[in-house]
Design an enzyme around this catalytic site. Sequence first.
Site, mmCIF file in Angstrom:
data_model
loop_
_atom_site.group_PDB
_atom_site.id
_atom_site.type_symbol
_atom_site.label_atom_id
_atom_site.label_comp_id
_atom_site.label_asym_id
_atom_site.label_seq_id
_atom_site.Cartn_x
_atom_site.Cartn_y
_atom_site.Cartn_z
ATOM 1 N N ASP A 41 0.865 -1.187 0.000
ATOM 2 C CA ASP A 41 0.000 0.000 0.000
ATOM 3 C C ASP A 41 0.897 1.231 0.000
ATOM 4 O OD1 ASP A 41 -2.994 -0.858 0.511
ATOM 5 O OD2 ASP A 41 -1.742 -2.181 1.730
ATOM 6 N N GLU A 97 -13.733 -3.732 -2.195
ATOM 7 C CA GLU A 97 -13.553 -3.565 -0.753
ATOM 8 C C GLU A 97 -14.890 -3.912 -0.098
ATOM 9 O OE1 GLU A 97 -12.317 0.488 -0.325
ATOM 10 O OE2 GLU A 97 -10.382 0.141 -1.266
#
Length: 253
Positions: free
Chosen positions: A11, A130
């Site tokens: 990330d 998500e």
Amino acid sequence: MKKIRLIPRLDIKGPNLIKGIHLEGLRVMGDPQEFARRYYEQGADELLYVDVVASLYGRNSLHDIIERAVRDVFVPLTVTGGVRSVDDVRKILRSGADKVGINTAATKRPELIREVSRKFGSQCMVLSIEAKRISDGHWEAYTDNGRERTGLDVIEWAQRGVDLGAGEILLTSVDQEGTREGFDTALLAAVSKVVPVPVIASGGMGNLDDVAKAVCDGAADAVAMADILHYGRATVGEIRAAAQASGINVRAL
């Protein structure tokens, strides 16, 4: 017997590798290039790069990081975050990525999935979802690091994305992400059951047994991992050996 892929997840915020919990509370870990090289040398099957603030700023800024990565990392790279158009995909692929993940823009204009898969092939088009649990057996798709609701049912959205041309699904459990408590195997199983394309489990890997659980209980085709690697609690090699010991078919090094 399908071969399970082990995929370190990186990330990125600006120039830094970061890590959060439930995709929030981000902590700077260091230079993504150093981590990418380490995981490649440990035997990663692929690498996943996520630009965590791209949707906020309306652009993906990973081009330089990817161009650096491909100089000494020779496994497939998937890049996701802030991808809004066929042109965005083209630029990321030119930087050296092999696959591109799309979340926010696809939820707003699903036709983009078809456009990307027609232009570059479905193997290049990864639908990033998500997921947040709303009740037993039901999850809602979110965007912007699990902050924005879409109103889309995850199972239905996964099916629709594949119908439009997605060749792979990156399935991140917002509830489990960063908790070290294991993957949401019920979520993985529910999505894997209804789509004929590979599903990458993401969010929650805490120990060496979690790969086997994601595969055996969740029918995952690949496992993305971050915290366990970034904090040095295990190497890719140790995770691979544990998976093999559990009877999981992973690439032999």
